[in-house]
Structures are given as C-alpha cells and as structure tokens.
Design an enzyme around this catalytic site. Structure first.
Site, mmCIF file in Angstrom:
data_model
loop_
_atom_site.group_PDB
_atom_site.id
_atom_site.type_symbol
_atom_site.label_atom_id
_atom_site.label_comp_id
_atom_site.label_asym_id
_atom_site.label_seq_id
_atom_site.Cartn_x
_atom_site.Cartn_y
_atom_site.Cartn_z
ATOM 1 N N HIS A 139 -8.695 6.707 -1.004
ATOM 2 C CA HIS A 139 -8.373 5.282 -0.998
ATOM 3 C C HIS A 139 -6.894 5.038 -0.701
ATOM 4 O O HIS A 139 -6.543 4.247 0.166
ATOM 5 C CB HIS A 139 -8.751 4.685 -2.354
ATOM 6 C CG HIS A 139 -8.618 3.204 -2.414
ATOM 7 N ND1 HIS A 139 -8.452 2.521 -3.586
ATOM 8 C CD2 HIS A 139 -8.611 2.254 -1.432
ATOM 9 C CE1 HIS A 139 -8.364 1.223 -3.344
ATOM 10 N NE2 HIS A 139 -8.455 1.041 -2.038
ATOM 11 N N LYS A 187 -2.083 13.900 -15.598
ATOM 12 C CA LYS A 187 -3.429 13.329 -15.608
ATOM 13 C C LYS A 187 -4.161 13.778 -14.343
ATOM 14 O O LYS A 187 -4.636 12.963 -13.550
ATOM 15 C CB LYS A 187 -3.357 11.801 -15.655
ATOM 16 C CG LYS A 187 -2.647 11.239 -16.863
ATOM 17 C CD LYS A 187 -3.532 11.282 -18.097
ATOM 18 C CE LYS A 187 -2.891 10.564 -19.265
ATOM 19 N NZ LYS A 187 -3.753 10.571 -20.468
ATOM 20 N N HIS A 197 -9.704 8.516 -5.422
ATOM 21 C CA HIS A 197 -8.318 8.052 -5.566
ATOM 22 C C HIS A 197 -7.475 8.429 -4.354
ATOM 23 O O HIS A 197 -6.775 7.589 -3.779
ATOM 24 C CB HIS A 197 -7.707 8.654 -6.840
ATOM 25 C CG HIS A 197 -6.255 8.344 -7.011
ATOM 26 N ND1 HIS A 197 -5.802 7.202 -7.619
ATOM 27 C CD2 HIS A 197 -5.135 9.031 -6.621
ATOM 28 C CE1 HIS A 197 -4.483 7.184 -7.611
ATOM 29 N NE2 HIS A 197 -4.059 8.291 -7.015
ATOM 30 N N ARG A 250 2.461 12.581 -15.447
ATOM 31 C CA ARG A 250 1.848 12.479 -16.779
ATOM 32 C C ARG A 250 0.787 13.559 -17.011
ATOM 33 O O ARG A 250 0.126 13.570 -18.034
ATOM 34 C CB ARG A 250 1.240 11.094 -16.955
ATOM 35 C CG ARG A 250 2.260 9.970 -16.928
ATOM 36 C CD ARG A 250 1.595 8.629 -16.771
ATOM 37 N NE ARG A 250 0.734 8.321 -17.912
ATOM 38 C CZ ARG A 250 -0.362 7.568 -17.837
ATOM 39 N NH1 ARG A 250 -0.769 7.082 -16.665
ATOM 40 N NH2 ARG A 250 -1.057 7.313 -18.915
ATOM 41 N N LYS A 267 0.831 -1.208 0.000
ATOM 42 C CA LYS A 267 0.000 0.000 0.000
ATOM 43 C C LYS A 267 0.868 1.262 0.000
ATOM 44 O O LYS A 267 0.445 2.304 -0.514
ATOM 45 C CB LYS A 267 -0.949 0.007 1.202
ATOM 46 C CG LYS A 267 -1.886 -1.193 1.241
ATOM 47 C CD LYS A 267 -2.585 -1.394 -0.070
ATOM 48 C CE LYS A 267 -3.333 -2.707 -0.132
ATOM 49 N NZ LYS A 267 -3.813 -3.026 -1.490
ATOM 50 N N GLN A 308 -7.437 12.466 -12.925
ATOM 51 C CA GLN A 308 -7.474 11.184 -12.231
ATOM 52 C C GLN A 308 -7.285 11.335 -10.718
ATOM 53 O O GLN A 308 -7.501 10.385 -9.966
ATOM 54 C CB GLN A 308 -6.368 10.268 -12.770
ATOM 55 C CG GLN A 308 -6.469 9.974 -14.247
ATOM 56 C CD GLN A 308 -7.592 9.010 -14.574
ATOM 57 O OE1 GLN A 308 -8.165 8.382 -13.695
ATOM 58 N NE2 GLN A 308 -7.923 8.892 -15.852
#
Length: 270
Positions: free
Chosen positions: A151, A140, A148, A138, A125, A143
């Site tokens: 978690h 992104k 996300h 990247r 983890k 995202q």
C-alpha cells in the site's frame, strides 16, 4: 548485436523523454514532479530501510516515540482535513461533474487550486512512509505485512502519475475520499498513541478497515463508470485506478477476515 543494443537504448531514451514531456506543464516545476527518478529513489530507499531497519534494531531496545507519534498523527489529521476541504471547495466552485469531469489544464485560479491540493495529496503519501519507519523503530515488525508495504510503496507512484498527468478532473474524487478516510484513520492512531487511558474508547478500530473497503468500492465504481462513458478523460488512468483499487480491495478483505472474522470464530470455538 551492438546495433540492436543501441536501438534499445534509444527506445528507452525516447520513452523517458515522453514521460518527461507529456506531463502537465503547470506542475512540471513542482517538487518531485518533473521526473520519475526522485520518486523511484525514494521507493528504493524505502525498500532498503525495510530490509536493513529490522536488522539494525534486532539488538537494540524499542525506541519510545510516544510524543513523536502524537504530534505526527494529529498533524496528519490536520493535513487530511485540509485536503478534504480543498478538494471539496475547488470542485464545488468549479462546478465539477461527479460522473464525467475532464482535467482543466488552464492557469485559472480554480484549476491551479485543484492542482495544488493534488500535489499535497501526492506529497502526503511520501510523508506517510514514516509509518513504516515508526514500526521499525518501535520493533513492531509484525505490522510490516505485505499489505502495509504494498500500500505505502505503490501509492507514491499512483499519486505521482496523478500529479504529473491528471492534476484535477475526476481524479479529485480519489483524493477527496482518501483524505476523508485518513482523517478518521489518523485520528484513531493519534488517540491510540496517547496511551492505555484512551484505549477503552477505541472500540471502533475494525470500522476503519470497513471504511477503507467502502472507499475502494466507491473508487472502483466511479472509475469503472467513467471508463465506459463518453468522457474526455484518459481511459488508461481509469483502467489503472480500477485495477489498483481491486488489488487493495482483495488485500484489505483478506486482512479484515483474518483480523476480525476468523478471530471471532476462534474465540467462539474456544
């Protein structure tokens, strides 16, 4: 007023000492286990990267990480498969009960084998925080959703509690189910990282979310049953896992609805 401050500080010190001393003595010397301080530092470092990373990348071009992503994702497939096997083998050989299994705190080979694979589950983890770093590099940023971040940021604490206090017992079920799901998930990411030539074979993306929801259902059911059963396993851990699984269920259901069901309705309307 000063005396009250000293008393509060002493209470905090006693609480911290209790956290240190009441854990599993077998795992105390293992990396990142003894104290919550290192994992808390990792957590705050993660939040700092989340805050500063997109700002630093705003005037830079996205980094081409294709080779790194291919190696990383398939390495995570191998690690997840290894943990799935070890959880299965350790619990099977130790004749674990699926409904009620206390933690074996002895130094027997099977008990230590279970504890070791749970440490790898915990450490995986920490490794998975790299997922966020790759999104940032990247560019992104879309995202980097609440789902996300929540978690990834909370799983390290959830699993730290596991390896610190209940490295075995019925806690193995969570590690086993999650590792099996991650074999499929990282396999998808690894194939996707290979490029457009593979994309046409990745129609099963939406079923990964369904698989994750199914794992939360299994974990919630398992821990809820044990919470009310007469079992020598901490109710506090079961209650924590039920609450955590329900929070993830709600977030993943919301993600599934907006990513697939809502979009499908929009496409039909169009």
């Amino acid at each position: 007023m000063f005396q009250r401050g000293v008393t509060t500080w002493q209470k905090l010190q006693a609480l911290y000492q209790g956290i240190l001393e009441n854990g599993d003595k077998r795992t105390d010397t293992w990396l990142l286990v003894h104290s919550p301080v290192p994992i808390a530092c990792i957590f705050f470092g993660y939040l700092f990267v989340l805050w500063s990373g997109p700002k630093l990348m705003s005037r830079r071009s996205p980094v081409d990480l294709k080779p790194v992503l291919v190696v990383y994702n398939f390495a995570m497939v191998c690690l997840s498969a290894y943990m799935s096997y070890e959880f299965t083998a350790s619990s099977w050989l130790a004749k674990y009960s699926l409904l009620c299994q206390p933690v074996d705190y002895s130094d027997s080979p099977l008990a230590l084998r279970m504890a070791r694979v749970y440490w790898w589950f915990f450490f995986s983890k920490v490794i998975e925080l790299c997922d966020t770093m790759f999104f940032i590099l990247r560019k992104k940023d879309n995202q980097l959703t609440f789902l996300h971040v929540y978690h990834h940021a909370t799983m390290i604490f959830n699993c730290w509690i596991g390896i610190k206090y209940v490295a075995g017992g019925q806690n193995f079920f969570i590690g086993l189910i999650n590792s099996m799901v991650h074999v499929v998930m990282y396999l998808y990411y690894g194939l996707a990282a290979l490029g457009p030539g593979v994309s046409k074979y990745l129609w099963w993306k939406r079923y990964i979310t369904f698989l994750q929801l199914f794992q939360f259902f299994l974990v919630t059911s398992h821990c809820t049953y044990n919470l009310f059963a007469d079992c020598d396993y901490p109710d506090s851990i079961n209650a924590m896992q039920v609450a955590y699984a329900l929070s993830l269920t709600a977030l993943f259901c919301n993600f599934y609805y907006h990513s697939y069901l809502s979009r499908k309705k929009t496409d039909k309307t169009s």
